[in-house]
Design an enzyme around this catalytic site. Structure first.
Site, PDB file in Angstrom:
ATOM      1  N   CYS A 123       0.558  -8.640   4.397  1.00 28.23           N
ATOM      2  CA  CYS A 123       0.164  -7.143   4.374  1.00 28.23           C
ATOM      3  C   CYS A 123      -1.373  -7.073   4.227  1.00 28.23           C
ATOM      4  O   CYS A 123      -2.109  -7.754   4.273  1.00 28.23           O
ATOM      5  CB  CYS A 123       0.913  -6.670   3.121  1.00 28.23           C
ATOM      6  SG  CYS A 123       2.717  -6.263   3.642  1.00 28.23           S
ATOM      7  N   ASP A 124      -1.820  -5.577   4.154  1.00 29.12           N
ATOM      8  CA  ASP A 124      -2.851  -5.373   4.101  1.00 29.12           C
ATOM      9  C   ASP A 124      -4.329  -5.907   3.957  1.00 29.12           C
ATOM     10  O   ASP A 124      -5.246  -6.412   4.519  1.00 29.12           O
ATOM     11  CB  ASP A 124      -3.087  -3.975   3.832  1.00 29.12           C
ATOM     12  CG  ASP A 124      -2.153  -2.802   4.498  1.00 29.12           C
ATOM     13  OD1 ASP A 124      -0.916  -3.259   4.676  1.00 29.12           O
ATOM     14  OD2 ASP A 124      -2.546  -1.593   4.506  1.00 29.12           O
ATOM     15  N   SER A 174      -5.228   4.672   5.547  1.00 32.79           N
ATOM     16  CA  SER A 174      -4.376   3.943   5.981  1.00 32.79           C
ATOM     17  C   SER A 174      -4.386   3.665   7.361  1.00 32.79           C
ATOM     18  O   SER A 174      -4.731   4.688   8.203  1.00 32.79           O
ATOM     19  CB  SER A 174      -2.770   4.382   5.582  1.00 32.79           C
ATOM     20  OG  SER A 174      -1.785   3.726   6.058  1.00 32.79           O
ATOM     21  N   ASP A 191       0.877  -1.202   0.067  1.00 32.87           N
ATOM     22  CA  ASP A 191      -0.062  -0.219   0.136  1.00 32.87           C
ATOM     23  C   ASP A 191       0.813   1.313   0.143  1.00 32.87           C
ATOM     24  O   ASP A 191       0.498   2.309  -0.680  1.00 32.87           O
ATOM     25  CB  ASP A 191      -0.968   0.079   1.370  1.00 32.87           C
ATOM     26  CG  ASP A 191      -2.171  -0.852   0.877  1.00 32.87           C
ATOM     27  OD1 ASP A 191      -2.046  -1.829   0.041  1.00 32.87           O
ATOM     28  OD2 ASP A 191      -3.082  -0.812   1.803  1.00 32.87           O
ATOM     29  N   GLU A 240      -6.795   4.002  -0.264  1.00 29.74           N
ATOM     30  CA  GLU A 240      -6.541   4.811   0.863  1.00 29.74           C
ATOM     31  C   GLU A 240      -5.961   6.156   0.756  1.00 29.74           C
ATOM     32  O   GLU A 240      -5.474   6.584  -0.181  1.00 29.74           O
ATOM     33  CB  GLU A 240      -5.308   4.012   1.577  1.00 29.74           C
ATOM     34  CG  GLU A 240      -5.881   2.491   2.229  1.00 29.74           C
ATOM     35  CD  GLU A 240      -4.788   1.940   2.892  1.00 29.74           C
ATOM     36  OE1 GLU A 240      -4.976   0.961   3.677  1.00 29.74           O
ATOM     37  OE2 GLU A 240      -3.558   2.251   2.800  1.00 29.74           O
TER      38      GLU A 240
END
Length: 554
Positions: free
Chosen positions: A119-120, A468, A78, A442
């Site tokens: 990760c996200d 974020s 991201d 984001e």
């Protein structure tokens, strides 16, 4: 524990011939086939070490009598995708990851799975897949990054983004920015604060799908490799006992995750991901439940961006289990839930100590009496919006000011950096939702610019997009319905007064229903920004943020 699906019978001989092509021995064919879902790649810092994690998991599986077979999962960084077209492709990968993992797992008839995300969207995507496939599954993440150090103080990626805003405001020299650039991200791992990746890795542990330390042991520590081997061995126990994801991820487990989310001060993105994961488990997770749990769950951790502690500090203080231990003292979690250890939460946290009460506050001496996230509702967001309350300056918990309206993130950034936003303003960024974006970008750049320019305690930001986990300040996202669906955020005009009361869970556009009805007559839906490829297909299927932005067949 049975042998794998392909090991016996003449009708499986063609498949076995293909395993021979892979170099499998007869002994390997006679053992359970364990799929190792590796998110290793060379573009995401949180994934650059996962090749080593994967090898450790495979060793653990083999030691415990299984045959490990690796296949990949994608991931987007991201931070690298931030602020340009690439961010439209971040959230949407969650469903690609879930879909592709489901395909690989079922097409090859794996007996069990070990998921290795970091990760996200990678973590929730694999949790969604685990629920769909529902064979015994365990998670072990790549681990968090170590904190950076600039001028004697710990720092992280959020400080790096804010440094750019400070430079643009003339508050920081180019040399200062370059020092942050060189030192903010010093190791492999998911960025070092309680951002989305670390939030989801910690909540994986709370849900019961990861072993102790999954969310907090730093990526650079050898203990992470030990954890990977333990996970590889433990999957064989889960297979033996036939403990499956939907046995673990129950409604009570999701309530535990929300309580821990409130205590830890997790990213607002958890409010997209937890409902989406629950949806795959056949559970409807109403966001109204968040406020109900938040009102009785104290916020006991202030990790970056809310404070000056980092994941490495939480790990040393006792990690997620120590947080659960504090919550259990007030019966704020259900300790009877089953976990991937084969034991209950109560058994897991027995004897666990809080080793640093400056990092994990005692439950009777919290940072805040209520949780880190608040869900707001009002005529501007009839179907809710969310804010990370623990990262909001106290003076901004209640705010009223004129709307400054922008139809994209890019327009808003230009105005912020150009000095056109002044104290008291409420910045409104719309047409950035799941469908309108598409992809629900984001917005770390505008929030960091506001903070870096010294406006964090006087300016609010509202969007149908998202933020974020590194965002701090009065940043309110996930406004539902979004502008692209004709939500009232599409009807806001420059100068309209917007009232925000976070502790009362209210957000109001101070415009009469009659005026809004008149404006609606003149509103027409926007042409889709992207009409081809995956994003166009995504936009046609995605639901609102309040439902987790899940995809639905029309």
């Amino acid at each position: 524990m049975s042998n794998n699906y392909f090991c016996e019978g003449v009708e499986k001989a063609p498949q076995r011939s293909l395993f021979n092509a892979l170099g499998f021995t007869k002994e390997e064919m006679e053992r359970p086939l364990i799929g190792i879902v590796s998110s290793y790649n060379e573009i995401v810092p949180g994934h650059m070490n996962i090749d080593k994690i994967t090898e450790a998991v495979k060793l653990g599986v083999a030691m415990a009598g299984g045959t490990p077979v690796m296949f990949p999962a994608i991931a987007v960084c991201d931070g690298i995708a931030m602020g340009h077209q690439g961010m439209k492709y971040s959230l949407v990968t969650r469903d690609l990851i879930a879909d592709s993992t489901e395909c690989m797992a079922l097409a090859h008839h794996f007996d069990a799975l070990v998921m290795i995300p970091n990760c996200d969207k990678n973590v929730p995507g694999l949790l969604m897949a685990a629920a769909r496939v529902n064979v015994p599954t365990i998670f072990v993440s790549g681990g968090p990054m170590l904190a950076g150090r600039v001028k004697g103080s710990k720092t992280s990626l959020s400080s790096m983004f804010e440094a750019v805003g400070s430079f643009n405001a003339g508050k920081m020299t180019l040399e200062d920015v370059q020092e942050f650039e060189d030192k903010a991200c010093p190791s492999c791992g998911s960025c070092s604060g309680m951002y989305t990746a670390n939030s989801m890795n910690c909540l994986t542990e709370v849900l019961g799908m990861g072993l102790r330390g999954n969310g907090t042991i730093p990526a650079a520590y050898s203990a992470r490799l030990k954890l990977a081997k333990q996970a590889g061995m433990q999957i064989m126990e889960l297979l033996k006992k036939n403990i499956r994801p939907r046995d673990i991820m129950t409604e009570d487990a999701f309530k535990n995750a929300i309580a821990a989310d409130m205590a830890l001060g997790c990213s607002t993105n958890s409010m997209l991901h937890l409902p989406a994961i629950a949806h795959e488990c056949g559970i409807d997770l109403d966001l109204e439940l968040v406020n109900e749990i938040s009102e009785k769950t104290p916020n006991i951790c202030h990790l970056a961006p809310a404070g000056h502690a980092y994941m490495e500090d939480l790990n040393e203080a006792g990690g997620v289990y120590a947080v659960l231990g504090e919550l259990a003292k007030k019966d704020l979690i259900n300790t009877s839930c089953m976990t991937c250890t084969g034991k209950t939460v109560a058994e897991n946290i027995a004897g666990v100590a809080n080793k640093d009460t400056n990092i994990i506050r005692p439950i009777d001496d919290p940072y805040m009496p209520n949780g880190g996230i608040a869900v707001l509702r009002g005529n501007l967001a009839p179907d809710t919006c969310v804010v990370k309350r623990s990262a909001v300056a106290p003076e901004m918990l209640s705010h009223e000011g004129p709307a400054r309206v922008f139809d994209s993130e890019d327009e808003a950034i230009e105005a912020i950096r150009g000095g056109k936003i002044v104290p008291g303003d409420v910045v409104v960024i719309r047409y950035e939702g799941p469908k309108g974006g598409p992809g629900m970008r984001e917005m770390l750049n505008p929030t960091s610019a506001i903070q870096g320019m010294g406006l964090g305690s006087t300016v609010a930001l509202i969007t149908d997009g998202r933020f974020s986990g590194a965002t701090r300040g009065a940043a309110i996202g996930h406004v539902s319905p979004e502008a692209a669906l004709g939500g009232n955020i599409a009807l806001v005009e420059e100068g309209d007064i917007i009232s925000i009361d976070i502790n009362a869970h209210k957000i109001e556009l101070k415009v009469s229903d009659e005026v809004l009805a008149e404006r609606r007559k003149n509103w027409t839906p926007r042409e889709p920004k992207i009409k081809t490829g995956y994003l166009a297909r995504y936009a046609s299927l995605v639901t609102s943020a309040n439902r987790g932005a899940v995809l639905e067949i029309k």
